[in-house]
Design a protein around this motif. Sequence first.
Motif, mmCIF file in Angstrom:
data_model
loop_
_atom_site.group_PDB
_atom_site.id
_atom_site.type_symbol
_atom_site.label_atom_id
_atom_site.label_comp_id
_atom_site.label_asym_id
_atom_site.label_seq_id
_atom_site.Cartn_x
_atom_site.Cartn_y
_atom_site.Cartn_z
ATOM 1 N N SER A 15 0.934 -1.247 -0.070
ATOM 2 C CA SER A 15 -0.031 0.003 0.063
ATOM 3 C C SER A 15 0.747 1.303 -0.045
ATOM 4 O O SER A 15 0.283 2.559 -0.386
ATOM 5 C CB SER A 15 -0.864 0.062 1.090
ATOM 6 O OG SER A 15 -0.118 -0.023 2.528
ATOM 7 N N GLU A 16 2.179 0.996 0.510
ATOM 8 C CA GLU A 16 3.126 2.125 0.659
ATOM 9 C C GLU A 16 3.829 2.441 -0.687
ATOM 10 O O GLU A 16 4.781 3.347 -1.013
ATOM 11 C CB GLU A 16 3.729 2.070 1.770
ATOM 12 C CG GLU A 16 2.975 2.050 2.998
ATOM 13 C CD GLU A 16 3.985 1.932 4.288
ATOM 14 O OE1 GLU A 16 5.233 1.680 4.207
ATOM 15 O OE2 GLU A 16 3.340 2.100 5.237
ATOM 16 N N LEU A 17 3.605 1.529 -1.784
ATOM 17 C CA LEU A 17 4.529 1.916 -2.900
ATOM 18 C C LEU A 17 4.344 3.089 -3.615
ATOM 19 O O LEU A 17 3.169 3.606 -3.532
ATOM 20 C CB LEU A 17 4.057 0.635 -4.015
ATOM 21 C CG LEU A 17 4.672 -0.839 -3.582
ATOM 22 C CD1 LEU A 17 3.970 -1.738 -4.562
ATOM 23 C CD2 LEU A 17 6.136 -0.852 -3.668
ATOM 24 N N PRO A 18 5.355 3.617 -4.514
ATOM 25 C CA PRO A 18 5.073 4.924 -4.803
ATOM 26 C C PRO A 18 3.958 5.026 -5.855
ATOM 27 O O PRO A 18 3.015 5.888 -6.144
ATOM 28 C CB PRO A 18 6.396 5.330 -5.692
ATOM 29 C CG PRO A 18 7.369 4.441 -5.001
ATOM 30 C CD PRO A 18 6.650 3.184 -4.502
ATOM 31 N N THR A 19 3.466 3.806 -6.583
ATOM 32 C CA THR A 19 2.468 3.737 -7.398
ATOM 33 C C THR A 19 0.963 3.647 -6.692
ATOM 34 O O THR A 19 0.018 4.271 -7.160
ATOM 35 C CB THR A 19 2.136 2.590 -8.313
ATOM 36 O OG1 THR A 19 2.643 1.292 -7.488
ATOM 37 C CG2 THR A 19 3.402 2.620 -9.097
ATOM 38 N N ARG A 20 1.052 3.608 -5.391
ATOM 39 C CA ARG A 20 -0.094 3.701 -4.506
ATOM 40 C C ARG A 20 -1.227 2.886 -5.005
ATOM 41 O O ARG A 20 -2.405 3.215 -5.406
ATOM 42 C CB ARG A 20 -0.627 5.091 -4.351
ATOM 43 C CG ARG A 20 0.406 5.930 -3.572
ATOM 44 C CD ARG A 20 0.424 5.526 -2.276
ATOM 45 N NE ARG A 20 1.494 6.328 -1.541
ATOM 46 C CZ ARG A 20 1.868 6.109 -0.357
ATOM 47 N NH1 ARG A 20 1.276 5.046 0.370
ATOM 48 N NH2 ARG A 20 2.898 6.806 0.368
ATOM 49 N N PRO A 21 -0.964 1.347 -5.182
ATOM 50 C CA PRO A 21 -2.183 0.641 -5.628
ATOM 51 C C PRO A 21 -3.240 0.481 -4.544
ATOM 52 O O PRO A 21 -3.115 0.704 -3.306
ATOM 53 C CB PRO A 21 -1.474 -0.826 -5.781
ATOM 54 C CG PRO A 21 -0.410 -0.836 -5.098
ATOM 55 C CD PRO A 21 0.165 0.575 -4.948
#
Length: 257
Positions: A28-34
């Motif tokens: 959830s904290e990935l730069p892509t904000r999936p």
Amino acid sequence: MTSIDQARCVLVIGATSGIGRALALAISELPTRPTVIAAGRRQDRLKELAEKKLETLQIDVSADEATLKTTVDSLVTKYPNLDAVILASGIQYNYDFTKGVDLTKITKEINVNYLAVASLITMFLPHFLELSNEGRPSFIVPITSGLGLLPAPPVSNYSASKAALRSFTTSLRSQLQSTHINVVEIIPPLVESELHDEQGTTEMLSKIWMPLDEYTKTTMEGLRKGDTHVAAGTAALVLKRFADAGLNDSFPISVAK
């Protein structure tokens, strides 16, 4: 291979504790904000994850086939962009066959660790095949175990269930190689987890297990690199021995320690 960074909507089944919870939060904290859907049995844990801005779903993977199918169909309808499923649910029991065993535990362990996972993957496949026909990548990510490679006698049935899931995953990957569906196997070593509480082995194992934060960091690195096998610690070492002996399939392997 395609990186998990390309996923738009990720379902993590078994996200209310341990590795599943840690991965759901990290993704959830990935730069892509999936969009991340945290799924599990315990409503109190799901409420806590909802407060962290994750979508939530209550599911019991030991439910009957019709119930699971209804849940999957409803989920795909609600989240048509769902393009990744991480299957982290699991239970583990100790056995001493010289003293007799509880056959209901053996059955439950196989059902949760293998049959439910294989069933859920089969139910999600039509949706992922549709995405593939549109040229969109998707991810099926079972979590197996280093014990599926090298069993531990006290947890013999758990080891067997994970070996079965490893075999299923390898065959599935082969059958889907002409599609845009990425079958990624996460192979943990002994990791900090509530999994061992019921057996009363937590205190002993806590002296040798890999801390959950360290494990999560290593696993996320493998997922983001696009590795087909994402292993860490002792599981990575055992997997490398298999690969060096020509006993693993020919896809890239993460061997982070």
